[in-house]
Motif scaffolding. Structure first.
Motif, PDB file in Angstrom:
ATOM      1  N   GLU A 198       0.828  -1.207  -0.045  1.00 55.85           N
ATOM      2  CA  GLU A 198      -0.075   0.017  -0.015  1.00 55.85           C
ATOM      3  C   GLU A 198       0.714   1.372  -0.154  1.00 55.85           C
ATOM      4  O   GLU A 198       1.839   1.380   0.883  1.00 55.85           O
ATOM      5  N   GLY A 199       0.676   2.388  -1.163  1.00 59.09           N
ATOM      6  CA  GLY A 199       1.507   3.430  -0.995  1.00 59.09           C
ATOM      7  C   GLY A 199       2.652   3.136  -1.926  1.00 59.09           C
ATOM      8  O   GLY A 199       3.419   4.007  -1.608  1.00 59.09           O
ATOM      9  N   ALA A 204      -0.905  10.155  -8.115  1.00 57.51           N
ATOM     10  CA  ALA A 204      -0.519  10.825  -9.426  1.00 57.51           C
ATOM     11  C   ALA A 204      -0.381  12.359  -9.113  1.00 57.51           C
ATOM     12  O   ALA A 204      -1.451  12.713  -8.487  1.00 57.51           O
ATOM     13  N   LEU A 205       0.323  13.030  -9.875  1.00 62.73           N
ATOM     14  CA  LEU A 205       0.615  14.482  -9.717  1.00 62.73           C
ATOM     15  C   LEU A 205      -0.773  15.038 -10.407  1.00 62.73           C
ATOM     16  O   LEU A 205      -1.201  16.034 -10.121  1.00 62.73           O
ATOM     17  N   ALA A 285       3.929  10.900 -13.697  1.00 68.72           N
ATOM     18  CA  ALA A 285       4.415  11.532 -12.615  1.00 68.72           C
ATOM     19  C   ALA A 285       3.682  11.555 -11.282  1.00 68.72           C
ATOM     20  O   ALA A 285       2.463  11.617 -11.065  1.00 68.72           O
ATOM     21  N   ARG A 286       4.377  11.278 -10.137  1.00 69.43           N
ATOM     22  CA  ARG A 286       3.825  11.096  -8.658  1.00 69.43           C
ATOM     23  C   ARG A 286       3.967  12.477  -8.049  1.00 69.43           C
ATOM     24  O   ARG A 286       4.611  13.388  -8.319  1.00 69.43           O
TER      25      ARG A 286
END
Length: 357
Positions: A198-199, A204-205, A285-286
């Motif tokens: 998880e995580g 998402a950016l 992108a995160r």
């Protein structure tokens, strides 16, 4: 001889196979239903739907296979003879194993429902096999349609190719249905993401959905930034070339010029002024990418610190540059500003040593 009951049962069996094949191929038109297909097959070359379906199968085959023959859809019963001649040429080129489609009078081979279904089943099976073989080819060997563009299509394929390779899927081609491809990718990504902690991927950016107009605006912004970054990268690469070239001016470097060029040239060829950033990087992108970390921060220095940073410079020559120690400024020529002794007359000077006019 086969009885009429056995022949009808065989037609029903073939009809089900043909419908499943057409649905798998994404065939357009109304003949993906068994009732409609049986009616069109009973009419044979006189049916516009039947000839149009055969023409579609032949065109799909020709787009990914080196075929010469083709089938033209008919506009009426008067074109049935031409259709049968073209169908005969195509099945002969494909080396059809069914004698009912290759032997006998050309204009009487498709006069019954069984032969028409057999033709559809053969063309559909050939198209399925051709698509499978075409999908297994590397992207560079895939046949590019004549009407395909070189810009966005190539960019999309280049982005999807490594994604499919990473997920263990078949590489996409220009003929791959886009909706089906994205459905397969979404299913595969959900299966892979389910096994991650998880995580682990991060949020998402870009969290909002964009409309068509917004995507077009984003594309124009990306193009403008790409042009700007190409200019900057070209400037940096040019500076690097000039710096490396200056190294060769030293007397000691003249003896090792060939070795220096041999080491530098492969590294220089790997540098490109073209930006490799695409809109796909924005989608992937995160949120942590928006956090700007200074290069002098503690976390950054843990990876960039080296013994060279601890070397202290010795005494250096005094280069001046202190404003309080410079000489007095040049004369301000106040007389000229007030008019001087020239009396307002215009004078022209053509350089040193020439006469005044």
């Amino acid at each position: 001889m086969e009885s009429e009951t056995e022949r009808d049962a065989q037609c029903v069996w073939m009809e089900g196979d043909v419908v499943q094949t057409l649905r798998a191929l994404g065939s357009p038109g109304p003949l993906v239903e068994e009732g409609m297909l049986c009616q069109a097959a009973s009419e044979g070359p006189c049916s516009l739907h039947f000839t149009a379906l055969c023409s579609w199968l032949a065109s799909e085959l020709k787009s990914i296979s080196p075929l010469e023959e083709c089938i033209t859809p008919t506009t009426g019963p008067e074109d049935s003879e031409t259709f049968q001649l073209e169908a005969s040429g195509l099945v002969n080129e494909l080396r059809c194993p069914y004698p009912s489609l290759t032997a006998g009078d050309v204009t009487s081979r498709l006069n019954n429902t069984e032969s028409c279904l057999q033709l559809l089943l053969f063309l559909g099976s050939e198209l399925l096999a051709a698509r499978i073989l075409h999908a297994r080819k590397p992207l560079a060997q895939c046949q590019v349609p004549r009407d395909a563009g070189d810009g966005d299509d190539n960019e999309i394929l280049k982005e999807l190719q490594p994604l499919c390779q990473t997920l263990g899927m078949a590489e996409p081609t220009r003929d791959t249905p886009v909706p089906q491809l994205f459905r397969d990718l979404e299913t595969k990504l959900r299966d892979v993401s389910a096994g991650l902690p998880e995580g682990g991927v991060g949020k998402a950016l870009l969290s909002k959905s964009l409309g068509p107009e917004q995507w077009e605006n984003l594309k124009e912004i990306h193009q403008a930034l790409s042009v700007e970054y190409v200019c900057r990268r070209q400037m940096l690469v040019t500076r690097l070339d000039v710096t490396v070239q200056s190294f060769h001016w030293a007397e000691g470097a003249q003896q090792h010029g060939a070795v220096m060029r041999q080491l530098y040239q492969p590294l220089r060829e790997a540098l490109s002024a073209r930006s490799s950033i695409t809109l796909a990087h924005l989608l992937s992108a995160r949120e942590d990418l928006s956090v700007i970390t200074k290069t002098t921060s503690k976390s950054s220095r843990e990876r960039t610190a080296c013994p060279v940073n601890k070397v202290l410079m010795g005494p250096v020559p005094d280069r001046g540059g202190r404003p309080g120690e410079i000489e007095a400024p040049m004369p301000t020529w106040e007389d000229r500003r007030r008019g001087g002794s020239a009396g307002g007359r215009k004078q022209k000077w053509r350089g040193k040593g020439r006469k005044q006019k």
